[in-house]
Enzyme design. Structure first.
Site, PDB file in Angstrom:
ATOM      1  CG  HIS A 164     -16.611   7.063  -0.444  1.00  0.00           C
ATOM      2  ND1 HIS A 164     -16.497   7.494   0.857  1.00  0.00           N
ATOM      3  CD2 HIS A 164     -16.374   5.728  -0.416  1.00  0.00           C
ATOM      4  CE1 HIS A 164     -16.188   6.467   1.639  1.00  0.00           C
ATOM      5  NE2 HIS A 164     -16.111   5.388   0.889  1.00  0.00           N
ATOM      6  CG  ASP A 229      -8.086  20.330  -1.394  1.00  0.00           C
ATOM      7  OD1 ASP A 229      -7.282  19.571  -0.822  1.00  0.00           O
ATOM      8  OD2 ASP A 229      -7.781  21.036  -2.342  1.00  0.00           O
ATOM      9  CB  SER A 305     -16.141   3.733   4.053  1.00  0.00           C
ATOM     10  OG  SER A 305     -16.375   2.868   2.974  1.00  0.00           O
TER      11      SER A 305
END
Length: 372
Positions: A164, A229, A305
């Site tokens: 991401h 998900d 992250s």
């Protein structure tokens, strides 16, 4: 080809060997991983690079949701592990892969769940100061991405990070084409030799030296999942630098079950946004796990992250202690648990299949990727 759950279990198989001696020390399991090889590569249209960089991801699927989800079929797994490669000139390719089973055994991982917030009461993070620490292993393996995330050196020219940080699930983020990786180094002082005399009570000032990225690999499981998900299971990417970084790196390894981790703990260092310019180290207990994710209570903020999650265990073959990256810190995740919002800090586990894929990206030869 039959899409059988049993086949997927074989694909993800690993041989988990743990010592039973009363003088047991946490030992790296011996894994035999599957083989993942490219089958075909297609040229794609150049991406637009119009997405905003996101330093956090959101998923409605928590531990119970993941554990109750059906196993993916063989074709689905092949699709998830196929990948896009972005080059520095903006060109883009898509590579389909094949998965081959050369050995099989069993591996499982289940845990208990308890969740807390992103900063859990007292802030237990440690800012790392001084070149004697920052420039030495393992802290020297942590690098900063120009998009704002953290990465970890895993080979002479390769950096592991979160997907991401460069792709939002639909499009590549702004700056991904000219992506750079920053290495902390001491600032050069003016005034010659005499300038080396400094106030020892003050930490030495550091700066980032940047290296351009040559190409980037992102699994299609992240792109098609769009951070929801199953997508979070594939929130990882590998960057290849244009030149070697000349630092000691940390090898990747297959993530053991949490019950086999030393003290049940994980460690990672990152560039948290609330402490600009500082490398921040933390460790904490793993509170729950699925086959693909680790749920933990490590204090962290956006910017951390992409950090490599590692542990230190005994390497029986080499008769020494060794740190390995077993996951990638994905970030803060809000989850709807029975109508009540709960939050986790989540890391993506390096499973046998992911190990085979990332290792092949690094080495280009599956024969060098048979032992996880």
């Amino acid at each position: 080809m039959a899409a059988l759950s049993t086949l997927i279990l074989l694909l993800c198989a690993a041989k988990d060997v743990m010592p039973s001696s009363p003088h047991w020390k946490p030992t790296w399991p011996s894994y035999r991983v599957p083989v993942i090889l490219p089958q075909s590569t297609l040229n794609l249209d150049k991406p637009q690079f119009d997405a905003e960089a996101r330093l956090e991801v959101v998923s409605p699927c928590g531990p119970a949701c993941h554990k109750s989800s059906p196993l993916p079929t063989y074709e689905e797994v092949k699709n998830y592990l196929s990948y896009e490669t972005l080059y520095a000139n903006g060109s883009l390719t898509e590579t389909e892969v094949g998965i081959y089973i050369l050995s099989n055994s069993g591996d499982g991982s289940r845990g208990r769940s308890r969740t807390k917030r992103q900063i859990y009461g007292y802030d237990s993070r440690f800012s790392i100061f001084g070149k004697d620490f920052l420039l030495n292993y393992p802290f020297s393996t942590s690098v900063k991405l120009s998009t704002g995330c953290t990465g970890t050196l895993v080979a002479e020219k390769h950096v592991l990070t979160a997907a991401h940080c460069i792709h939002d699930g639909k499009s590549y983020v702004k700056g991904a084409q000219k992506l750079r990786v920053g290495f902390l180094k001491p600032k050069q002082k003016d005034g010659g030799k005499g300038s080396n005399i400094t106030n020892l009570a003050m930490p030495e000032k550091m700066k980032f030296q940047w290296i351009r990225v040559k190409r980037t690999h992102v699994p299609k499981g992240w792109i098609k999942g769009n951070a929801n998900d199953i997508g979070m299971d594939y929130d990882y990417a590998l960057l290849e630098l244009k030149k070697p970084h000349k630092r000691k790196f940390m090898k990747i390894g297959v993530s053991p079950p949490a019950r086999h981790l030393p003290g049940g703990r994980i460690h990672f260092s990152g560039y948290d946004n609330d402490r600009p310019g500082n490398l921040v180290y933390r460790f904490c207990d793993v509170k729950d796990e699925t086959y693909d994710l680790l749920y933990q209570q490590c204090d962290a903020q956006p910017g951390a992250s992409g950090s490599g999650v590692y542990v230190r265990m005994w390497k029986r073959q080499n008769h020494k202690w060794e740190r390995k990256i077993i996951g990638i810190f994905s970030g803060h995740q809000w989850v709807d648990m029975n109508g009540t919002p709960q939050d986790f800090n989540v890391a993506v586990r390096i499973t046998p299949l992911k190990y085979a894929q990332i290792c092949y990206w690094i080495k280009g030869n599956y024969l060098d990727c048979r032992e996880g």
